[in-house]
Scaffold this motif. Structure first.
Motif, short mmCIF file in Angstrom:
data_model
loop_
_atom_site.label_atom_id
_atom_site.label_comp_id
_atom_site.label_asym_id
_atom_site.label_seq_id
_atom_site.Cartn_x
_atom_site.Cartn_y
_atom_site.Cartn_z
N SER A 267 0.82 -1.21 0.00
CA SER A 267 0.00 0.00 0.00
C SER A 267 0.85 1.25 0.00
CB SER A 267 -0.97 0.00 1.18
OG SER A 267 -0.31 -0.34 2.35
N SER A 268 2.02 1.21 0.63
CA SER A 268 2.89 2.38 0.58
C SER A 268 3.31 2.68 -0.85
CB SER A 268 4.16 2.14 1.40
OG SER A 268 3.90 2.18 2.76
N LEU A 270 1.91 1.73 -3.55
CA LEU A 270 0.76 2.14 -4.35
C LEU A 270 0.39 3.59 -4.09
CD1 LEU A 270 -1.15 0.78 -6.34
CD2 LEU A 270 -2.73 0.45 -4.46
N VAL A 271 0.43 3.99 -2.81
CA VAL A 271 0.09 5.37 -2.48
C VAL A 271 1.09 6.34 -3.09
CG1 VAL A 271 0.06 6.98 -0.55
CG2 VAL A 271 -1.25 4.90 -0.44
N TRP A 272 2.37 5.98 -3.02
CA TRP A 272 3.36 6.86 -3.64
C TRP A 272 3.13 6.96 -5.14
CZ3 TRP A 272 5.74 10.40 -1.24
CH2 TRP A 272 6.20 10.24 0.06
N ILE A 274 0.25 6.63 -6.72
CA ILE A 274 -0.93 7.45 -6.97
C ILE A 274 -0.61 8.92 -6.76
CG2 ILE A 274 -3.25 7.97 -6.15
CD1 ILE A 274 -3.61 5.07 -5.51
#
Lengths: 390, 82
Positions: A267-268, A270-272, A274
């Motif tokens: 998720s980290s 992916l968040v970066w 996005i």
């Protein structure tokens, strides 16, 4: 499924009828009566001598505006109709049929000596057909109705079931296409092994490549498997997943592994990703660049850095910190050059992309934008991997 | 830095709220970011400042009503689950 026009004339040139291509072994699923001979309209209500009757194979009923049905109709297929009171000309209606080439029927014989044979008798020489429609034909060839299929009802049920299934599939596809642009996504996954190999080589060694233009084919970009410069989503997706696995491996060698951190790493990253794509989108909007870069293209370009990260982390696992730093440095520079050369053609104006220095605030802004997008990649690569190599 | 998708959503909601509370008359006009100062320059491409002002204005217009719903949901969830 494509439409084919079925010709039922035998050389009769009337403006209402089309020539068709009939090939054996194809089963038509549905028939729409398209063109009706002029005398049909007058002869809708016919006398008992030309009684309306159902086709005994495909059960086309009298509601289909048919005066009489020849027994040479193929089930739910080409409809051969004979106009009553016509002796010489076998005037028939032509119809457009929907073909399912997957359903093939056995080629059954027919009484070929029938003088009123309505189909072109091509059964003797199957290769001699009018090449009107390439490969899309229905082989009527005068099949007798009776021996066509032993159980017309089951055939009908099969046809109905498959049409229901295709309708349902169309509905689901249409609704899903509103949220996820599936057809556009398919383009990005049209890759093959050669493309992936070449692209991976290009990502770590972009210095020898000369031509960075994306080739087009009548306004649409060519699929990635034919053009190495086209962005794809296969490598970023696979790279992302591999990065998560490699980071789990790396943390495991430092005895820091728990199963939860796999999810956290995913998720980290992916968040970066996005956030990076949103930042690039925002800056593209602010600088008012007229470009054909779509959001998915940006996701693809941002995902290419995972390749370098994986190489760096693997080198760090094998050779320790120095190996990690050296490999990461190499990959960072490669990604930087790759991004600059790719984005230069998309973001900058034509002349500036050739290398000509053009002064002007806007072109400078565009150049800064390209440089900063390219420079963000090494920063992210270091940020996302430094804690993995102890 | 451990990010989750939930923290991303939180950050996005906070940022959109921040843009939504910028009042047109009382604040944006005072600092020269009002909507009446952005019209102009039809000939050439708009600069960054004009684009930003347009962005702020459009975010405020579009997100006003959905933000009410999203904020209410957020408040209820935070009250219930902390």
């Amino acid at each position: 499924m494509t439409e084919s026009r079925v010709c039922l004339t035998r050389g009769v040139k009337r403006p209402h009828y089309w020539h068709c291509l009939i090939r054996p072994g194809y089963l038509l699923l549905r028939v729409k009566v398209h063109c009706i001979a002029p005398s049909f309209a007058a002869k809708k209500n016919v006398g008992p001598s030309n009684a309306l009757e159902d086709c005994h194979v495909c059960h086309l009923t009298t509601s289909h505006n048919i005066t009489a049905i020849n027994d040479a109709c193929v089930c739910c297929a080409v409809l051969a109709v004979r106009i009553p009171h016509s002796t010489n000309q076998n005037v028939v209606s032509s119809s457009s049929c929907v073909i399912d080439p997957k359903l093939r029927m056995r080629n059954t014989s027919k009484d070929r000596t029938d003088p009123s044979q309505l189909f072109d008798d091509t059964s003797a020489a199957p290769g001699v057909e009018p090449a009107g429609f390439p490969g899309q034909g229905v082989g009527a060839m005068g099949y007798p109705g009776q021996t066509l299929l032993s159980d017309p009802m089951s055939n009908l049920a099969m046809a109905y079931g498959s049409s229901l299934a295709s309708q349902g599939k169309d509905l689901v596809d249409k609704n899903l296409d509103r949220f996820l642009p599936i057809s556009k996504l398919k383009y990005y996954f049209a890759v093959d092994t050669v493309y992936v190999g070449k692209k991976l080589g290009l990502l770590v060694f972009p210095y020898m490549h000369q031509n960075w233009e994306v080739s087009y084919q009548q306004d649409t970009p060519v699929a990635p498997r034919f053009d190495i410069n086209a962005p794809d989503l296969y490598i970023p997706a696979m790279g992302f997943i591999t990065y998560i696995l490699v980071s789990g491996l790396a943390l495991g060698t430092q005895n820091r592994f728990t199963p939860e951190i796999l999810g956290m790493q995913a998720s980290s990253a992916l968040v970066w990703l996005i956030m990076e794509v949103l930042a690039v989108l925002l800056s593209l909007y602010l600088v008012t660049v007229n470009t054909d870069l779509t959001t998915i293209d940006l996701v693809a370009f941002s995902g290419y850095k995972y390749v370098g990260m994986i190489v760096g982390v693997v080198a760090g696992l094998l050779f320790g910190r120095t190996g990690y730093y050296l490999t990461l440095l190499w990959c960072c520079i490669s990604i930087f050059i790759f991004m600059i050369r790719t984005l230069r053609l998309k973001l900058l104006s034509e002349a500036a992309a050739q290398g000509v220095l053009i002064h002007g605030a806007r072109n400078q802004l565009r150049m800064y934008l390209t440089m900063s997008i390219a420079a963000a990649q090494p920063i992210f690569m270091y940020w996302l991997t430094y804690h993995l190599v102890g | 830095m451990a990010f989750t998708l939930y923290s991303l959503i939180q950050a996005v909601i906070l940022c959109v709220n921040a843009v939504a509370v910028l009042h047109e008359e009382r604040f944006l006009s005072k600092i020269g970011w009002g909507v009446d100062q952005s019209i102009g320059g039809f000939g050439d491409e708009p600069g960054i400042k004009v684009q930003l002002m347009n962005l702020v204005r459009s975010v405020r217009t579009v997100m006003r009503v959905p933000l009410i719903a999203v904020n209410s949901v957020c408040i209820v969830l935070l009250l219930l689950f902390g």
